[in-house]
Design an enzyme around this catalytic site. Structure first.
Site, mmCIF file in Angstrom:
data_model
loop_
_atom_site.group_PDB
_atom_site.id
_atom_site.type_symbol
_atom_site.label_atom_id
_atom_site.label_comp_id
_atom_site.label_asym_id
_atom_site.label_seq_id
_atom_site.Cartn_x
_atom_site.Cartn_y
_atom_site.Cartn_z
ATOM 1 N N LYS A 74 0.842 -1.216 0.000
ATOM 2 C CA LYS A 74 0.000 0.000 0.000
ATOM 3 C C LYS A 74 0.870 1.257 0.000
ATOM 4 O O LYS A 74 0.650 2.175 -0.784
ATOM 5 C CB LYS A 74 -0.906 0.035 1.257
ATOM 6 C CG LYS A 74 -1.799 -1.164 1.419
ATOM 7 C CD LYS A 74 -2.662 -1.060 2.660
ATOM 8 C CE LYS A 74 -1.900 -1.180 3.969
ATOM 9 N NZ LYS A 74 -1.258 -2.502 4.191
ATOM 10 N N ARG B 111 -9.977 0.604 8.372
ATOM 11 C CA ARG B 111 -9.575 -0.740 8.757
ATOM 12 C C ARG B 111 -10.664 -1.450 9.536
ATOM 13 O O ARG B 111 -10.492 -2.612 9.913
ATOM 14 C CB ARG B 111 -8.338 -0.669 9.648
ATOM 15 C CG ARG B 111 -7.036 -0.763 8.908
ATOM 16 C CD ARG B 111 -5.951 -0.432 9.901
ATOM 17 N NE ARG B 111 -4.769 -1.210 9.728
ATOM 18 C CZ ARG B 111 -3.684 -0.771 9.096
ATOM 19 N NH1 ARG B 111 -3.653 0.406 8.541
ATOM 20 N NH2 ARG B 111 -2.626 -1.527 9.031
ATOM 21 N N ARG C 81 11.710 -5.373 5.028
ATOM 22 C CA ARG C 81 11.517 -3.934 4.793
ATOM 23 C C ARG C 81 12.497 -3.079 5.605
ATOM 24 O O ARG C 81 12.791 -3.356 6.754
ATOM 25 C CB ARG C 81 10.096 -3.528 5.150
ATOM 26 C CG ARG C 81 9.874 -2.013 5.073
ATOM 27 C CD ARG C 81 8.436 -1.627 5.144
ATOM 28 N NE ARG C 81 7.720 -2.370 6.143
ATOM 29 C CZ ARG C 81 6.401 -2.512 6.154
ATOM 30 N NH1 ARG C 81 5.680 -1.929 5.214
ATOM 31 N NH2 ARG C 81 5.816 -3.214 7.092
ATOM 32 N N ARG D 111 11.234 -1.148 10.929
ATOM 33 C CA ARG D 111 10.093 -0.810 11.774
ATOM 34 C C ARG D 111 9.992 -1.759 12.966
ATOM 35 O O ARG D 111 10.207 -2.957 12.813
ATOM 36 C CB ARG D 111 8.804 -0.868 10.944
ATOM 37 C CG ARG D 111 8.328 0.506 10.512
ATOM 38 C CD ARG D 111 7.244 0.454 9.499
ATOM 39 N NE ARG D 111 6.087 -0.345 9.861
ATOM 40 C CZ ARG D 111 5.012 -0.478 9.107
ATOM 41 N NH1 ARG D 111 4.957 0.150 7.936
ATOM 42 N NH2 ARG D 111 3.994 -1.208 9.492
ATOM 43 N N ARG E 227 -0.295 -8.807 13.314
ATOM 44 C CA ARG E 227 -0.895 -7.839 12.377
ATOM 45 C C ARG E 227 -1.703 -8.550 11.300
ATOM 46 O O ARG E 227 -2.771 -8.082 10.891
ATOM 47 C CB ARG E 227 0.198 -6.978 11.733
ATOM 48 C CG ARG E 227 0.769 -5.946 12.706
ATOM 49 C CD ARG E 227 2.147 -5.491 12.304
ATOM 50 N NE ARG E 227 2.194 -4.864 11.004
ATOM 51 C CZ ARG E 227 3.282 -4.810 10.231
ATOM 52 N NH1 ARG E 227 4.409 -5.367 10.641
ATOM 53 N NH2 ARG E 227 3.249 -4.200 9.081
HETATM 54 P P1 AP5 Z 1 4.877 -1.523 1.793
HETATM 55 O O1 AP5 Z 1 4.528 -0.721 0.598
HETATM 56 O O2 AP5 Z 1 5.613 -0.862 2.892
HETATM 57 O O3 AP5 Z 1 3.578 -2.316 2.341
HETATM 58 P P2 AP5 Z 1 2.286 -1.804 3.112
HETATM 59 O O4 AP5 Z 1 1.112 -2.452 2.468
HETATM 60 O O5 AP5 Z 1 2.307 -0.333 3.234
HETATM 61 O O6 AP5 Z 1 2.542 -2.543 4.486
HETATM 62 P P3 AP5 Z 1 2.461 -1.985 5.978
HETATM 63 O O7 AP5 Z 1 3.215 -3.006 6.786
HETATM 64 O O8 AP5 Z 1 2.892 -0.572 6.052
HETATM 65 O O9 AP5 Z 1 0.962 -2.109 6.272
HETATM 66 P P4 AP5 Z 1 0.306 -2.197 7.650
HETATM 67 O O10 AP5 Z 1 -1.088 -2.102 7.253
HETATM 68 O O11 AP5 Z 1 0.652 -3.379 8.468
HETATM 69 O O12 AP5 Z 1 0.987 -0.991 8.462
HETATM 70 P P5 AP5 Z 1 0.546 0.514 8.728
HETATM 71 O O13 AP5 Z 1 1.754 1.337 8.774
HETATM 72 O O14 AP5 Z 1 -0.545 0.887 7.829
HETATM 73 O O15 AP5 Z 1 5.725 -2.779 1.261
HETATM 74 C C1 AP5 Z 1 6.210 -3.764 2.151
HETATM 75 C C2 AP5 Z 1 7.596 -4.210 1.701
HETATM 76 O O16 AP5 Z 1 7.500 -4.918 0.476
HETATM 77 C C3 AP5 Z 1 8.602 -3.090 1.447
HETATM 78 O O17 AP5 Z 1 9.868 -3.499 1.854
HETATM 79 C C4 AP5 Z 1 8.554 -2.884 -0.074
HETATM 80 O O18 AP5 Z 1 9.794 -2.414 -0.584
HETATM 81 C C5 AP5 Z 1 8.239 -4.289 -0.560
HETATM 82 N N1 AP5 Z 1 7.374 -4.287 -1.746
HETATM 83 C C6 AP5 Z 1 6.265 -3.530 -1.961
HETATM 84 N N2 AP5 Z 1 5.694 -3.837 -3.144
HETATM 85 C C7 AP5 Z 1 6.468 -4.826 -3.678
HETATM 86 C C8 AP5 Z 1 6.387 -5.570 -4.895
HETATM 87 N N3 AP5 Z 1 5.417 -5.354 -5.780
HETATM 88 N N4 AP5 Z 1 7.338 -6.508 -5.128
HETATM 89 C C9 AP5 Z 1 8.346 -6.731 -4.221
HETATM 90 N N5 AP5 Z 1 8.472 -6.059 -3.068
HETATM 91 C C10 AP5 Z 1 7.535 -5.122 -2.797
HETATM 92 O O19 AP5 Z 1 -0.045 0.389 10.207
HETATM 93 C C11 AP5 Z 1 0.805 0.141 11.307
HETATM 94 C C12 AP5 Z 1 -0.001 0.083 12.598
HETATM 95 O O20 AP5 Z 1 -0.633 1.355 12.834
HETATM 96 C C13 AP5 Z 1 -1.169 -0.930 12.605
HETATM 97 O O21 AP5 Z 1 -0.716 -2.220 12.971
HETATM 98 C C14 AP5 Z 1 -2.078 -0.303 13.654
HETATM 99 O O22 AP5 Z 1 -1.604 -0.566 14.948
HETATM 100 C C15 AP5 Z 1 -1.939 1.195 13.382
HETATM 101 N N6 AP5 Z 1 -2.935 1.688 12.406
HETATM 102 C C16 AP5 Z 1 -2.668 2.192 11.173
HETATM 103 N N7 AP5 Z 1 -3.809 2.552 10.554
HETATM 104 C C17 AP5 Z 1 -4.821 2.294 11.424
HETATM 105 C C18 AP5 Z 1 -6.238 2.440 11.361
HETATM 106 N N8 AP5 Z 1 -6.846 2.916 10.267
HETATM 107 N N9 AP5 Z 1 -6.966 2.051 12.440
HETATM 108 C C19 AP5 Z 1 -6.366 1.582 13.561
HETATM 109 N N10 AP5 Z 1 -5.025 1.393 13.677
HETATM 110 C C20 AP5 Z 1 -4.266 1.752 12.608
HETATM 111 MG MG MG Z 2 2.572 1.022 4.832
#
Ligand code: AP5
Ligand code: MG
Length: 217
Positions: free
Chosen positions: A15, A90, A128, A162, A173
């Site tokens: 994402k 979410r 990552r 992270r 997660r």
């Molecule tokens: P990346 O693009 O970083 O993936 P992502 O989908 O953004 O994954 P996240 O881990 O950031 O999602 P998340 O939902 O767990 O965390 P968030 O920060 O939102 O890519 C991942 C890796 O793969 C990278 O190394 C990249 O280089 C590689 N990659 C990407 N695309 C690729 C491809 N096509 N091919 C090969 N490699 C690739 O949330 C964190 C925490 O915050 C949550 O756990 C929760 O506690 C809180 N939180 C956030 N939002 C909310 C909400 N709305 N409500 C409540 N709590 C929330």
């Molecule tokens: Mg992310």
């Protein structure tokens, strides 16, 4: 009508990677609730400590706080032309709030899910690394920086892992995602607003699909 692009997908699906490309190329603001909570966590305030505990357990931050934060952030000037939600909604409660917000802001919701299987997700999370200056996203397996552990754009910045990308939290997660967030796919599918893209390909191929969807809506 300007758009709210809702980027969905499991942790590690890509994402953030796709949201950054959309921001750079289409000029739409990326709103990442995860990045916003990580910034809060860094502040070492009581609220920050609360975030730290929730995030390291792989749980979700309470809806009321998340909703207030998104409401406030998306009403700023830089979101007028539309924006990308990376990691929101979410929960069903958050999705219901977004419906009201879209009406209030006269915007159309376009939901896009980046689909990737479990074995890929684990490697994407544990591999990552992020630049602490520009937040650029790298991966030791799939997108290594030119020089080991150093950002391509900030030669003085050492890449960070992270805190929630360790195997235990990553597993939690994924469980939280299945329980709380996956049902939202049905929610958007039933109202004919869900687009699926195959997230197993390279980021540019995925981006091409997403851009086509965004421009076609
Ligand atoms: P990346 O693009 O970083 O993936 P992502 O989908 O953004 O994954 P996240 O881990 O950031 O999602 P998340 O939902 O767990 O965390 P968030 O920060 O939102 O890519 C991942 C890796 O793969 C990278 O190394 C990249 O280089 C590689 N990659 C990407 N695309 C690729 C491809 N096509 N091919 C090969 N490699 C690739 O949330 C964190 C925490 O915050 C949550 O756990 C929760 O506690 C809180 N939180 C956030 N939002 C909310 C909400 N709305 N409500 C409540 N709590 C929330
Ligand atoms: Mg992310």
């Amino acid at each position: 009508m300007s758009k709210i692009i809702v980027l969905m997908g499991a942790p590690g699906a890509g994402k953030g990677t796709q949201a950054r490309l959309l921001q750079e190329r289409l000029g739409l603001q990326q709103i990442s609730t995860g990045d916003m909570f990580r910034a809060m966590k860094a502040a070492h305030t009581p609220l920050g400590e609360e975030m730290r505990a929730i995030m390291s357990a792989g749980k979700l931050v309470p809806d009321d706080l998340t909703i207030r934060m998104v409401h406030e952030r998306t009403n700023r000037e830089d979101c007028k032309r539309g924006y990308i939600l990376d990691g929101f909604p979410r929960t069903i409660t958050q999705a219901a709030m977004l419906e009201k917000l879209a009406v209030e802001q006269s915007k159309k919701i376009v939901a896009i899910v980046v689909d990737a299987p479990l074995d890929i997700l684990e490697k994407r999370m544990t591999g990552r690394r992020n630049c602490p200056v520009c937040n650029e996203i790298y991966n030791v397996y799939f997108k290594p920086p030119k020089v080991d552990n150093v950002c391509d754009f900030h030669p003085n910045a050492h890449l960070l892992q992270r805190a929630d990308d360790n195997p235990d939290t990553a597993r939690e997660r994924l469980i939280t995602y299945e329980e709380k967030t996956r049902p939202l796919l049905d929610y958007y599918e039933k109202s004919g607003r869900l687009h699926r893209v195959d997230g197993t390909r390279d980021p540019e191929a995925i981006y091409a699909d997403i851009e086509r969807i965004v421009n076609g809506e």
